[in-house]
Write a protein that holds these residues in place. Structure first.
Motif: not given
Length: 223
Positions: A69-98
């Motif tokens: 599900y896309r976050d469309i609150r601040f996007s000009k593109d209002k399509t609701p779904y991402k057209t890809n799948a992804g995963m991110y594995i890190s010791a810092s977590g998915k949303h940490d740029s550490g």
């Protein structure tokens, strides 16, 4: 046994042409069976293997896999779904740029594996540039390391047009100092997602990225 079948590619190709709630709801079970569940299974297997290398990794498969599900609150593109799948594995977590981890991506046409710093903070960008300037020969050696070049080619990412004055002289010898992102991307044909060896392939790329990750982290994560 392969982790995915051809339907993951077909699903995203059809979603690109039908990116609206009605179509998705009609195909939700297909999404669950062809995309979400296999991605979480792949994440579980890959996390287990990466923990041998990085014992600090403590993510669950659900934490590693991105929502469709896309976050469309601040996007000009209002399509609701991402057209890809992804995963991110890190010791810092998915949303940490550490600390750099490993990213896995699949869409209708391609599969990708990446590592490095995709969303560094401005202070991290400055620190990485300074570290490269102080260690130009070591950085060049890591860039030209045969395994890294074979797996990723080079460092990529968005570039800035203007550099702070202290980096300009070094940038003549090392243009990557203009980068505002420092990540490495390996791209495959979409059919590669049907390989039985995906966990090995992901881990192998993460291992190849290891020396460069260590170098960049010395700046981005001081101390």
């Amino acid at each position: 046994m392969a982790w995915f079948d051809r339907d993951i590619l077909d699903f995203f190709a059809e979603l690109e042409a039908n990116n609206h709630r009605e179509w998705f709801e009609q195909n939700k079970k297909r999404y669950e069976n062809s995309v979400k569940k296999p991605m979480e299974a792949l994440a579980a297997e890959t996390i287990g293997r990466l923990q041998v290398i990085e014992p600090d990794i403590s993510m669950t498969p659900k934490e590693a896999v991105f929502r469709i599900y896309r976050d469309i609150r601040f996007s000009k593109d209002k399509t609701p779904y991402k057209t890809n799948a992804g995963m991110y594995i890190s010791a810092s977590g998915k949303h940490d740029s550490g600390r750099p981890g490993v990213y896995f991506h699949v869409d209708a046409r391609s599969m990708g594996i990446a590592s490095g710093y995709y969303s560094p903070e401005p202070a991290q960008v400055r620190a990485i540039r300074a570290h490269i300037c102080s260690n130009l020969e070591e950085f060049a050696s890591l860039l030209n390391e045969p395994d890294f070049k074979r797996m990723f080619g080079t460092i990529t990412g968005e570039k800035g047009k203007i550099l702070p004055p202290e980096f300009k002289a070094a940038a003549e010898a090392q243009p990557l100092l203009f980068n505002k992102q420092f990540y490495y991307w390996a791209e495959f044909d979409g059919s590669a997602v049907m390989s039985e060896d995906l966990p090995e392939t992901i881990v192998r790329h993460y291992e190849s990225a290891g020396p460069m990750n260590t170098f960049l982290s010395a700046a981005a994560m001081p101390g």
